[in-house]
Structures are given as C-alpha cells and as structure tokens.
Design a protein around this motif. Structure first.
Motif, PDB file in Angstrom:
ATOM      1  N   ASP A 170     -10.224  -4.487  50.894  1.00 16.40           N
ATOM      2  CA  ASP A 170      -9.648  -5.975  51.100  1.00 16.40           C
ATOM      3  C   ASP A 170      -8.193  -6.045  50.509  1.00 16.40           C
ATOM      4  O   ASP A 170      -7.553  -7.003  50.989  1.00 16.40           O
ATOM      5  N   ALA A 171      -7.834  -5.295  49.528  1.00 16.79           N
ATOM      6  CA  ALA A 171      -6.383  -5.447  48.875  1.00 16.79           C
ATOM      7  C   ALA A 171      -5.306  -4.874  49.938  1.00 16.79           C
ATOM      8  O   ALA A 171      -4.337  -5.661  50.195  1.00 16.79           O
ATOM      9  N   PRO A 189      -7.412  -2.170  34.796  1.00 28.48           N
ATOM     10  CA  PRO A 189      -6.655  -2.253  36.016  1.00 28.48           C
ATOM     11  C   PRO A 189      -7.049  -1.115  36.921  1.00 28.48           C
ATOM     12  O   PRO A 189      -7.502  -0.128  36.139  1.00 28.48           O
ATOM     13  N   VAL A 190      -6.705  -0.612  38.094  1.00 25.73           N
ATOM     14  CA  VAL A 190      -6.901   0.244  39.084  1.00 25.73           C
ATOM     15  C   VAL A 190      -5.601   1.019  39.117  1.00 25.73           C
ATOM     16  O   VAL A 190      -4.620   0.297  39.446  1.00 25.73           O
ATOM     17  N   ASP A 191      -5.361   2.350  39.120  1.00 20.89           N
ATOM     18  CA  ASP A 191      -4.339   3.037  39.139  1.00 20.89           C
ATOM     19  C   ASP A 191      -4.566   3.909  40.371  1.00 20.89           C
ATOM     20  O   ASP A 191      -5.590   4.271  40.943  1.00 20.89           O
ATOM     21  N   ALA A 192      -3.347   4.186  41.069  1.00 19.50           N
ATOM     22  CA  ALA A 192      -3.349   5.212  41.975  1.00 19.50           C
ATOM     23  C   ALA A 192      -3.117   6.581  41.497  1.00 19.50           C
ATOM     24  O   ALA A 192      -2.399   6.815  40.652  1.00 19.50           O
ATOM     25  N   LEU A 193      -3.806   7.677  42.139  1.00 17.62           N
ATOM     26  CA  LEU A 193      -3.589   9.065  41.753  1.00 17.62           C
ATOM     27  C   LEU A 193      -3.051   9.846  42.977  1.00 17.62           C
ATOM     28  O   LEU A 193      -3.515   9.892  44.015  1.00 17.62           O
ATOM     29  N   VAL A 194      -1.861  10.424  42.675  1.00 14.39           N
ATOM     30  CA  VAL A 194      -1.228  11.259  43.839  1.00 14.39           C
ATOM     31  C   VAL A 194      -0.807  12.655  43.158  1.00 14.39           C
ATOM     32  O   VAL A 194      -0.738  12.733  42.159  1.00 14.39           O
ATOM     33  N   ASN A 195      -0.529  13.354  44.051  1.00 14.16           N
ATOM     34  CA  ASN A 195      -0.045  14.857  43.897  1.00 14.16           C
ATOM     35  C   ASN A 195       1.281  14.652  43.260  1.00 14.16           C
ATOM     36  O   ASN A 195       2.272  13.871  43.676  1.00 14.16           O
ATOM     37  N   SER A 251       3.046  -0.107  44.911  1.00 14.30           N
ATOM     38  CA  SER A 251       2.315  -1.246  45.738  1.00 14.30           C
ATOM     39  C   SER A 251       1.366  -0.262  46.928  1.00 14.30           C
ATOM     40  O   SER A 251       1.681   0.569  47.206  1.00 14.30           O
ATOM     41  N   LEU A 252       0.326  -1.048  47.180  1.00 14.15           N
ATOM     42  CA  LEU A 252      -0.463  -0.490  48.071  1.00 14.15           C
ATOM     43  C   LEU A 252       0.249  -0.258  49.423  1.00 14.15           C
ATOM     44  O   LEU A 252       0.117   0.666  50.292  1.00 14.15           O
ATOM     45  N   ARG A 253       1.241  -1.472  49.759  1.00  8.23           N
ATOM     46  CA  ARG A 253       1.972  -1.165  51.055  1.00  8.23           C
ATOM     47  C   ARG A 253       2.783   0.005  50.941  1.00  8.23           C
ATOM     48  O   ARG A 253       2.964   0.649  52.261  1.00  8.23           O
ATOM     49  N   GLU A 254       3.331   0.517  50.010  1.00 13.00           N
ATOM     50  CA  GLU A 254       4.162   1.720  49.737  1.00 13.00           C
ATOM     51  C   GLU A 254       3.350   2.932  50.178  1.00 13.00           C
ATOM     52  O   GLU A 254       3.864   3.873  50.635  1.00 13.00           O
ATOM     53  N   LEU A 255       2.018   2.833  49.945  1.00  9.69           N
ATOM     54  CA  LEU A 255       1.212   3.945  50.292  1.00  9.69           C
ATOM     55  C   LEU A 255       0.466   4.159  51.330  1.00  9.69           C
ATOM     56  O   LEU A 255      -0.203   4.595  51.669  1.00  9.69           O
ATOM     57  N   ASP A 271       0.924  -2.452  41.386  1.00 11.82           N
ATOM     58  CA  ASP A 271       1.444  -3.724  41.128  1.00 11.82           C
ATOM     59  C   ASP A 271       0.579  -4.916  41.650  1.00 11.82           C
ATOM     60  O   ASP A 271       1.112  -6.005  41.359  1.00 11.82           O
ATOM     61  N   ASP A 272      -0.563  -4.908  41.986  1.00 18.11           N
ATOM     62  CA  ASP A 272      -1.316  -5.841  42.319  1.00 18.11           C
ATOM     63  C   ASP A 272      -2.196  -6.161  41.375  1.00 18.11           C
ATOM     64  O   ASP A 272      -3.080  -5.588  40.994  1.00 18.11           O
TER      65      ASP A 272
END
Length: 289
Positions: A206-207, A164-170, A182-186, A259-260
């Motif tokens: 694309d996502a 799976p692909v994860d998001a990395l944030v501060n 979700s990507l939409r929240e980002l 969550d995608d």
C-alpha cells in the motif's frame, strides 16, 4: 426434578431415617418428609417403606437412589469445575501469535503466564496476521497478536508495541550508505517479502502504491533468518520492524530507516468484538498490560 429433593432422599437413605437426615441437612424432619413426598409424587411411585423408625428402599427406590447419587455427583463436579475455572486452576488459553516479533515480545510473557498459572493449558497457534484474524472470527482462537489496523466492526484490541519499519539491503547496494531512504528510491530493487498471509506485506505494498509504483517481488518467505540471508547474498531489499531487524544483524546486511512516517508496525492483541473473553484470555491481557 430438583436437586434439593434428590439430596434429601439420598440423605434419608444414607442416614437410615428422616430425623438423622434432617440433622445432617440442618433442617427439620418435616421439611425432609415433604421433599421426599414431593419426589415420590413427581415420579409417581413410592421410594421408601417406613418400617418403624427405619426407612427401607423399595424396588423403585433402589433405581432412583442409584441415579440420584450419580446426578448429585455430576452437579457437585460441575460446581467444582466452575470454581476451578474461576480460580484459574484449570482451563485453556487459546492464543495465536505471528512468527514476526513473537520471540522478543511474547516469549517472556508466555513464560510468566505459565509460572503464574501452571494448571492452565496453553494452545498456541503460529500463523500470519491474516490467518490469525480469521481464526479469531471463527472462534478457533480467543485472541491473537496481529498488526493494526484491523476492522473496527469485527475486532476489539489492545496495542502492545509500535515500531518503525526499516529497509534491509546488501552492503553492495548503491543506497547502502544512506541513513534514510524512501520506498520510491528502492523501486528498481527486487523486493523480498514475507508470505501473503503476513499483514506487513499489504502495508508495504500500500505504501508503494501511495508513492506511485508497484514493486517487483523476487521471493516470499515466512522465515526471518532466511530472508536476512537472501539479502546478504544480494537478492534484493527486505522490510522489517526495527525491533526485529536489530535482532537479526548480519555483517553483509545494512539496515536503513525509511522516510515514510506512516509506515509503522503496530502489534496488538485482538479479539472478536462483542465476544466474551474467557478468564484465561483476560488474565493474558492483564499480563500484557
């Protein structure tokens, strides 16, 4: 001109006569005589003077004998080289690997390949997935590791790993405490992406498109550690396969699951469809399996 007749002629010269040459070649004197006569007729000149039981080279015979030895040596060398190639005692593995994930997935395999086939040269190219695909199609590489999907009409492949692909944030990001995002929240956070030659970029874009927005890209980089440092200083949000993200933990960076379910990183070994893989490349695939 047949190698058989050249070999008979050279052996007559080496042994000094037809009878000893026949014994060395495990055939009859008649067969050796016919082979030499056939060679003389083909070349249109006499190669040997028969003096009693001895055979002496003519001037033409000296020239033909020299060239025949070289031709037979080249033929024997060719056979030896092909035998060595079939026995994996020589050859080159021409392989392409992406910067993302290769240290974890493929470095141990390269070490095992080298230990198993120490006489095989490894020609390694490290590029983004798009560049590697082009190099496979052009014949510059025998095979490469690339992210799926790829064009089924152009490539064959063997999957290696799916993550799976994860998001990395501060840590200071408003969503840093969430377990899933979700990507939409980002969408309002600048994206820190890999360079355009990396296939993962297009998957992310694309996502985002499927979720109805185009992200604002703050910066592109080919260096994983540098991207992590950019996130640590609050540059935006980055995306990495979980396998890679776990290996790049940072005290000021939080890893959050996306969550995608369709957003996955599947790495595979690819090669040109319809192309014949050399034995060196086939041995690599066997090891990967």
């Amino acid at each position: 001109m047949e190698l058989r007749t050249l070999r008979a002629f050279v052996e007559v010269v080496r042994q000094g006569g037809f009878s000893p040459a026949a014994r060395t070649l495990f055939t009859t004197q008649s067969n050796v005589s016919k082979a030499v006569k056939s060679l003389e007729e083909e070349l249109g000149c006499q190669l040997l003077d028969r003096i009693g039981h001895r055979s002496v080279l003519t001037e033409a015979g000296v020239i033909v004998h020299e060239r025949a030895q070289a031709m037979l040596a080249a033929a024997d060398s060719l056979v030896d080289e092909l035998d060595a190639l079939r026995g994996m005692r020589r050859g080159t593995l021409r392989i392409g690997l992406p910067p993302v994930g290769s240290d974890i997935l493929f470095a141990p395999l390269l070490a095992r390949y080298r230990a198993k086939y120490p006489q095989i040269d490894i020609s390694l190219v490290e590029r983004g997935g798009r560049t590697l695909r082009d190099m496979v199609l052009s014949g510059e590489l025998d095979l490469a590791a690339a992210m799926l999907p790829v064009d089924e009409e152009q490539f064959e492949w063997k999957p290696v790993r799916t993550e799976p692909v994860d998001a990395l944030v501060n840590l200071a990001h408003p969503l840093a405490k969430q377990k899933q995002v979700s990507l939409r929240e980002l969408a309002d956070t600048p994206f820190v992406l890999f360079e355009s030659s990396f296939a993962l970029n297009q998957v992310i874009l694309d996502a985002c498109h499927r979720q109805g927005f185009a992200p604002r890209v703050a910066v592109n980089s080919s260096q994983i550690d540098f991207i992590v440092e950019l996130i640590a200083v609050g540059m935006g949000v980055a995306f990495m396969p979980r396998l890679i993200a776990r290996q790049r933990s940072h005290p000021r960076v939080r890893r959050i699951a996306l969550d995608d379910a369709a957003l996955e990183w599947t790495i595979a070994m690819i090669w040109r469809r319809g192309g014949r893989l050399p034995q060196t490349a086939q041995a690599w695939l066997d090891l990967v399996r």
